[in-house]
Design an enzyme around this catalytic site. Structure first.
Site, PDB file in Angstrom:
ATOM      1  N   TYR A 160       0.838  -1.208   0.000  1.00 63.56           N
ATOM      2  CA  TYR A 160       0.000   0.000   0.000  1.00 63.56           C
ATOM      3  C   TYR A 160       0.876   1.264   0.000  1.00 63.56           C
ATOM      4  CZ  TYR A 160      -3.695   3.214   1.674  1.00 63.56           C
ATOM      5  OH  TYR A 160      -4.580   4.253   1.830  1.00 63.56           O
ATOM      6  N   LYS A 164       1.124   4.201  -2.847  1.00 65.17           N
ATOM      7  CA  LYS A 164       0.786   5.596  -2.540  1.00 65.17           C
ATOM      8  C   LYS A 164       1.988   6.524  -2.766  1.00 65.17           C
ATOM      9  CE  LYS A 164      -3.557   5.090  -1.407  1.00 65.17           C
ATOM     10  NZ  LYS A 164      -4.599   5.670  -2.267  1.00 65.17           N
TER      11      LYS A 164
HETATM   12  P1  NAI Z   1     -13.304   2.791   1.204  1.00 61.67           P
HETATM   13  O1  NAI Z   1     -12.830   1.393   1.195  1.00 61.67           O
HETATM   14  O2  NAI Z   1     -14.346   3.217   2.174  1.00 61.67           O
HETATM   15  O3  NAI Z   1     -13.803   3.212  -0.264  1.00 61.67           O
HETATM   16  C1  NAI Z   1     -13.042   2.904  -1.379  1.00 61.67           C
HETATM   17  C2  NAI Z   1     -13.863   3.119  -2.614  1.00 61.67           C
HETATM   18  O4  NAI Z   1     -13.100   2.707  -3.751  1.00 61.67           O
HETATM   19  C3  NAI Z   1     -15.137   2.315  -2.623  1.00 61.67           C
HETATM   20  O5  NAI Z   1     -16.179   3.094  -3.192  1.00 61.67           O
HETATM   21  C4  NAI Z   1     -14.790   1.148  -3.542  1.00 61.67           C
HETATM   22  O6  NAI Z   1     -15.918   0.613  -4.188  1.00 61.67           O
HETATM   23  C5  NAI Z   1     -13.862   1.816  -4.522  1.00 61.67           C
HETATM   24  N1  NAI Z   1     -12.992   0.894  -5.241  1.00 61.67           N
HETATM   25  C6  NAI Z   1     -12.158  -0.028  -4.734  1.00 61.67           C
HETATM   26  N2  NAI Z   1     -11.551  -0.696  -5.733  1.00 61.67           N
HETATM   27  C7  NAI Z   1     -12.005  -0.169  -6.889  1.00 61.67           C
HETATM   28  C8  NAI Z   1     -11.744  -0.429  -8.255  1.00 61.67           C
HETATM   29  N3  NAI Z   1     -10.900  -1.403  -8.648  1.00 61.67           N
HETATM   30  N4  NAI Z   1     -12.373   0.313  -9.189  1.00 61.67           N
HETATM   31  C9  NAI Z   1     -13.233   1.284  -8.826  1.00 61.67           C
HETATM   32  N5  NAI Z   1     -13.530   1.573  -7.547  1.00 61.67           N
HETATM   33  C10 NAI Z   1     -12.917   0.851  -6.589  1.00 61.67           C
HETATM   34  O7  NAI Z   1     -11.994   3.666   1.336  1.00 61.67           O
HETATM   35  P2  NAI Z   1     -11.746   5.148   1.881  1.00 61.67           P
HETATM   36  O8  NAI Z   1     -11.240   5.030   3.263  1.00 61.67           O
HETATM   37  O9  NAI Z   1     -12.873   6.036   1.585  1.00 61.67           O
HETATM   38  O10 NAI Z   1     -10.481   5.529   0.964  1.00 61.67           O
HETATM   39  C11 NAI Z   1     -10.576   6.289  -0.212  1.00 61.67           C
HETATM   40  C12 NAI Z   1      -9.172   6.619  -0.667  1.00 61.67           C
HETATM   41  O11 NAI Z   1      -8.480   7.332   0.354  1.00 61.67           O
HETATM   42  C13 NAI Z   1      -8.320   5.388  -0.971  1.00 61.67           C
HETATM   43  O12 NAI Z   1      -7.479   5.643  -2.082  1.00 61.67           O
HETATM   44  C14 NAI Z   1      -7.499   5.231   0.285  1.00 61.67           C
HETATM   45  O13 NAI Z   1      -6.297   4.560   0.028  1.00 61.67           O
HETATM   46  C15 NAI Z   1      -7.272   6.686   0.664  1.00 61.67           C
HETATM   47  N6  NAI Z   1      -6.948   6.901   2.059  1.00 61.67           N
HETATM   48  C16 NAI Z   1      -7.798   6.510   3.062  1.00 61.67           C
HETATM   49  C17 NAI Z   1      -7.451   6.746   4.379  1.00 61.67           C
HETATM   50  C18 NAI Z   1      -8.330   6.356   5.514  1.00 61.67           C
HETATM   51  O14 NAI Z   1      -7.876   6.474   6.659  1.00 61.67           O
HETATM   52  N7  NAI Z   1      -9.543   5.912   5.322  1.00 61.67           N
HETATM   53  C19 NAI Z   1      -6.183   7.404   4.722  1.00 61.67           C
HETATM   54  C20 NAI Z   1      -5.385   7.786   3.591  1.00 61.67           C
HETATM   55  C21 NAI Z   1      -5.766   7.537   2.316  1.00 61.67           C
END
Ligand code: NAI
Length: 252
Positions: A160, A164
């Site tokens: 991961y 990133k």
């Molecule tokens: P989440 O797991 O709640 O949502 C992720 C979204 O991406 C979902 O809507 C899912 O359906 C979609 N997704 C996953 N694989 C996919 C694919 N192959 N094609 C299209 N859509 C896809 O995650 P969250 O927490 O909202 O994270 C969103 C972004 O923020 C991610 O890139 C994550 O790495 C990043 N992030 C999150 C943090 C956190 O603490 N939650 C911290 C830092 C970064």
């Protein structure tokens, strides 16, 4: 201004595509951009869910399609479908991301490959799909959601963190390459944000995390989404190639 004196949002007339826009940070981003006046295209693997979320967004004229961002052809086709419905893309938010955590010695090839395919190649696939149009129009904004983990590293997340950190290099290179066409590209590096992704943490882990966060709390999806709205809009017109941490001060 529109009739009645109600002011239009700063993103009025823009089309914004948000990958992974059905929940968590992506959904909050879709809402914030819609509140700013943009017509939003929601892309996620589940097309029905994408359409449902698009209908629930504030304002009118949004759309949702099925798209696995890791699939190059599907990414191209999804952008085409959305552009036929909404018009040319002005803003792309590469938010879709997954984790497949494991300690290095146990990390499987699929866990490495899947994370790279979605988090890094997915952003490449989507960016490539919108770039030709943006270049012709000599305008556009690309925002990549990276992570503090990509800046600081994290035990148990080599795949991961590498994906990133890769996005950071991608962001800066895209910014340099496309700046002559007035296309801006920036990254946001959220810290720990309360979403399904962090729901897996137990209470002791959350307390431990809070000690590392100067502002003393986990972030909310809205904390990130409002910064996306700013970076997408006209007030950020002279900002490109930057990585903005939205992390309560974790990575300073
Ligand atoms: P989440 O797991 O709640 O949502 C992720 C979204 O991406 C979902 O809507 C899912 O359906 C979609 N997704 C996953 N694989 C996919 C694919 N192959 N094609 C299209 N859509 C896809 O995650 P969250 O927490 O909202 O994270 C969103 C972004 O923020 C991610 O890139 C994550 O790495 C990043 N992030 C999150 C943090 C956190 O603490 N939650 C911290 C830092 C970064």
């Amino acid at each position: 201004m529109v009739a009645g004196g109600k002011s239009e949002g700063e993103l009025h007339g823009q089309v914004a595509l948000v990958t992974g826009g059905t929940r968590g940070i992506g959904r909050a981003v879709a809402e914030a951009l819609a509140e700013g006046g943009a017509r939003v295209g929601v892309l996620a693997r589940d097309g029905n869910r994408s359409r449902e979320v698009a209908e629930e967004l504030p304002g009118e004229g949004h759309a949702g399609v099925a798209c696995d961002v890791a699939d190059r052809e599907r990414a191209q086709a999804a952008v085409k479908e959305l552009e036929e419905l909404l018009g040319p893309t002005g803003i792309l938010v590469n938010n879709a991301g997954i984790t497949r955590d494991n300690i290095l010695l146990r990390l499987k090839d699929e866990e490495w490959d899947d994370v790279m395919a979605v988090n890094l190649k997915g952003a490449f696939n989507m960016t490539r799909a919108v770039t030709r149009g943006m270049m012709k129009r000599r305008s556009g904004v690309i925002l990549n959601i990276t992570s503090v983990v990509g800046l600081m590293g994290n035990a148990g997340q080599t795949n991961y963190a590498a994906s990133k950190a890769g996005l950071v290099g991608f962001t800066k290179s895209v910014a340099r390459e496309l700046a002559p066409r007035q296309i801006r590209c920036n990254a946001l590096a959220p810290g720990f944000i309360e979403t399904d992704m962090t729901d897996a943490l137990n209470e002791a882990q959350v307390e431990g995390l809070k000690e590392q966060i100067p502002l003393g709390r986990l972030g909310t999806p809205e904390d990130v989404a409002e910064v996306v709205r700013f970076l997408a809009g006209p007030h950020a017109r002279y900002i490109t190639g930057q990585v903005l941490a939205v992390d309560g001060g974790m990575a300073m």
